[in-house]
Design an enzyme around this catalytic site. Structure first.
Site, PDB file in Angstrom:
ATOM      1  N   ARG A  35     -70.878 -42.107 -35.688  1.00  0.00           N
ATOM      2  CA  ARG A  35     -70.408 -40.749 -35.374  1.00  0.00           C
ATOM      3  C   ARG A  35     -70.870 -40.400 -33.965  1.00  0.00           C
ATOM      4  NH1 ARG A  35     -72.368 -35.596 -35.514  1.00  0.00           N
ATOM      5  NH2 ARG A  35     -70.952 -33.961 -36.203  1.00  0.00           N
ATOM      6  N   LYS A  40     -78.417 -36.591 -29.592  1.00  0.00           N
ATOM      7  CA  LYS A  40     -79.453 -35.846 -30.319  1.00  0.00           C
ATOM      8  C   LYS A  40     -80.782 -35.831 -29.574  1.00  0.00           C
ATOM      9  CE  LYS A  40     -77.421 -35.874 -34.883  1.00  0.00           C
ATOM     10  NZ  LYS A  40     -77.436 -36.357 -36.263  1.00  0.00           N
TER      11      LYS A  40
HETATM   12  C1  YH5 Z   1     -75.063 -36.766 -38.783  1.00  0.00           C
HETATM   13  O1  YH5 Z   1     -76.020 -37.310 -38.241  1.00  0.00           O
HETATM   14  N1  YH5 Z   1     -74.940 -34.623 -37.417  1.00  0.00           N
HETATM   15  S1  YH5 Z   1     -74.180 -32.139 -36.573  1.00  0.00           S
HETATM   16  C2  YH5 Z   1     -77.969 -31.629 -32.129  1.00  0.00           C
HETATM   17  C3  YH5 Z   1     -77.731 -32.187 -30.888  1.00  0.00           C
HETATM   18  C4  YH5 Z   1     -76.674 -33.077 -30.740  1.00  0.00           C
HETATM   19  C5  YH5 Z   1     -75.886 -33.394 -31.832  1.00  0.00           C
HETATM   20  C6  YH5 Z   1     -77.970 -31.633 -28.635  1.00  0.00           C
HETATM   21  N2  YH5 Z   1     -73.224 -33.749 -38.532  1.00  0.00           N
HETATM   22  C7  YH5 Z   1     -74.565 -35.489 -38.390  1.00  0.00           C
HETATM   23  O2  YH5 Z   1     -74.390 -33.942 -34.136  1.00  0.00           O
HETATM   24  N3  YH5 Z   1     -72.875 -35.572 -40.107  1.00  0.00           N
HETATM   25  C8  YH5 Z   1     -74.117 -33.570 -37.538  1.00  0.00           C
HETATM   26  O3  YH5 Z   1     -78.553 -31.885 -29.870  1.00  0.00           O
HETATM   27  C9  YH5 Z   1     -73.493 -34.949 -39.070  1.00  0.00           C
HETATM   28  N4  YH5 Z   1     -74.422 -37.353 -39.832  1.00  0.00           N
HETATM   29  C10 YH5 Z   1     -73.355 -36.779 -40.468  1.00  0.00           C
HETATM   30  N5  YH5 Z   1     -72.795 -37.437 -41.487  1.00  0.00           N
HETATM   31  C11 YH5 Z   1     -75.569 -32.394 -35.487  1.00  0.00           C
HETATM   32  C12 YH5 Z   1     -75.270 -33.116 -34.230  1.00  0.00           C
HETATM   33  C13 YH5 Z   1     -76.137 -32.793 -33.064  1.00  0.00           C
HETATM   34  C14 YH5 Z   1     -77.189 -31.918 -33.187  1.00  0.00           C
END
Ligand code: YH5
Length: 278
Positions: free
Chosen positions: A257, A223
Site C-alpha cells: 500500500r 509513515k
Molecule cells: C496500513 O498500514 N495505513 S492510513 C501517517 C503518515 C503517512 C501515512 C505522514 N490505512 C494503513 O497511510 N490500511 C492507513 O504520516 C491502512 N494498512 C492498511 N491496511 C495511515 C497512513 C499514514 C499515516
C-alpha cells in the site's frame, strides 16, 4: 495465489501495488465535494497508469491524533469516487474502501468496491455482519489502542505473539459469521500503536505473520517510521518508503500500500529482473 471477489480476481502470484487515494480535506482541500471527487478520481486514474493494481479509497483520516469523521461526511467523500472510478476502470483493477463503518462498507461495495480495508479489523458495531453480506475481500489490520491515543507510549510483552493472536482472533470472528478464509488478507499495521523499534522489528521478520497462512498487505508509505529514521518531511520520504516496501515484498508480502506508485513499480521491476536470473 488467486483471490476471487465477485466477478473480479486478484492475482497474487507477484506482489501487487495498492495506490492510496485519500479523500480527506487535507489532501484535496480547495472548494467543495465536487472538486474533491473529481480530483480524487483523476488521481486514482493516474496511479493506475503508473502501475497500481488496486486503488484504496479513504475518507477518514486515521493518522495519529486524527478526529473521527461522521458517517454522512465519509459517504459523501468516498462513494462518488468509487462510482466514478469503477465506471472508468477495467475489470483487472480492484477498488478497496478504507473504512471501519458498516454502512460505508455496504454502500462502497454496492458502488463497485472489491476489497474492504479496515484498520479496526471489523471491530466496529455491525462491521463483521456487513462484510459477511458482501463477497468482497477483507483486509484485517492490527492496531494497539485507538488512532487518537495509539502513539502514547505503546507497549508489548511479546510483539509478534500479540499481533498474531489479535489477527487470529479476528480471522475466527470472521469465520464465525460465515466469511471464508480465502477472502481474508492480514496486515501487521505499521505505525498503529507501535514505536520506531517495534515497526523495524516487524519489518525485519515477516515470517511469523506469513505463518498465519494468509496473504499479507503492508502499509509503510511516508509513515513516521521512515520520516523519524531519516529526519525527513512527508514529501521527502519516497526513497525510504519504496526501500522499506521492497524489503517487505522480498519477504513475500503480496500487497504494498503506497502513495508513490511509479517509484514502487520501478523498484519491483528491478527486483523481479534480478530474481529472474537466479
Ligand atoms: C496500513 O498500514 N495505513 S492510513 C501517517 C503518515 C503517512 C501515512 C505522514 N490505512 C494503513 O497511510 N490500511 C492507513 O504520516 C491502512 N494498512 C492498511 N491496511 C495511515 C497512513 C499514514 C499515516
Amino acid at each position: 495465489m488467486k483471490m476471487q471477489c465477485g466477478q473480479r480476481v486478484l492475482d497474487l502470484s507477484e506482489p501487487r501495488i495498492m495506490g492510496i487515494v485519500n479523500v480527506t480535506p487535507d489532501s484535496f482541500s480547495d472548494g467543495g465535494h465536487h472538486h474533491q471527487t473529481d480530483a480524487a478520481i483523476a488521481h486514482g486514474l493516474k496511479l493506475v497508469e503508473e502501475g497500481a493494481a488496486i486503488l484504496d479509497i479513504g475518507g477518514e483520516s486515521t493518522r495519529p491524533g486524527a478526529a473521527d469523521v461522521r458517517l454522512e461526511e465519509e459517504l459523501a467523500r468516498t462513494i462518488p469516487v468509487i462510482r466514478g472510478l469503477r465506471a472508468q476502470l477495467s475489470d483487472d483493477i480492484l477498488i478497496s474502501i478504507d473504512t471501519s463503518k458498516a454502512e460505508v462498507m455496504r454502500q462502497a461495495v454496492a458502488a463497485g468496491a472489491d476489497i474492504i480495508n479496515d484498520v479496526r479489523a471489523l471491530r466496529e458495531p455491525g462491521a463483521v455482519e456487513a462484510a459477511a453480506q458482501t463477497d468482497a475481500l477483507i483486509c484485517l489490520m492490527h492496531m494497539q489502542g485507538q488512532p487518537r491515543s495509539m502513539q502514547d507510549d505503546p507497549h508489548y510483552q511479546d510483539l509478534f505473539g500479540e499481533i498474531g493472536s489479535f489477527l487470529s482472533e479476528r480471522v475466527a470472528a470472521c469465520e464465525a459469521q460465515g466469511i471464508a478464509r480465502n477472502r481474508l488478507i492480514l496486515d501487521p499495521g505499521f505505525g498503529f500503536g507501535k514505536t520506531l523499534e517495534h515497526n523495524y522489528r516487524l519489518l525485519a521478520d515477516l515470517a511469523p505473520l506469513q505463518a498465519l497462512g494468509l496473504p499479507l498487505l503492508i502499509g509503510l508509505s511516508r509513515k513516521r517510521m521512515i520520516g523519524d529514521l531519516l529526519g525527513r518531511a512527508v514529501e521527502e520520504r519516497v526513497v525510504g518508503s519504496v526501500t522499506a516496501s521492497l524489503l517487505a515484498a522480498q519477504q513475500g508480502a503480496q500487497i504494498l500500500r503506497v502513495h508513490d506508485v511509479a517509484a514502487m513499480r520501478d523498484a519491483l521491476m528491478v527486483w523481479q529482473a534480478v530474481r529472474g536470473h537466479r
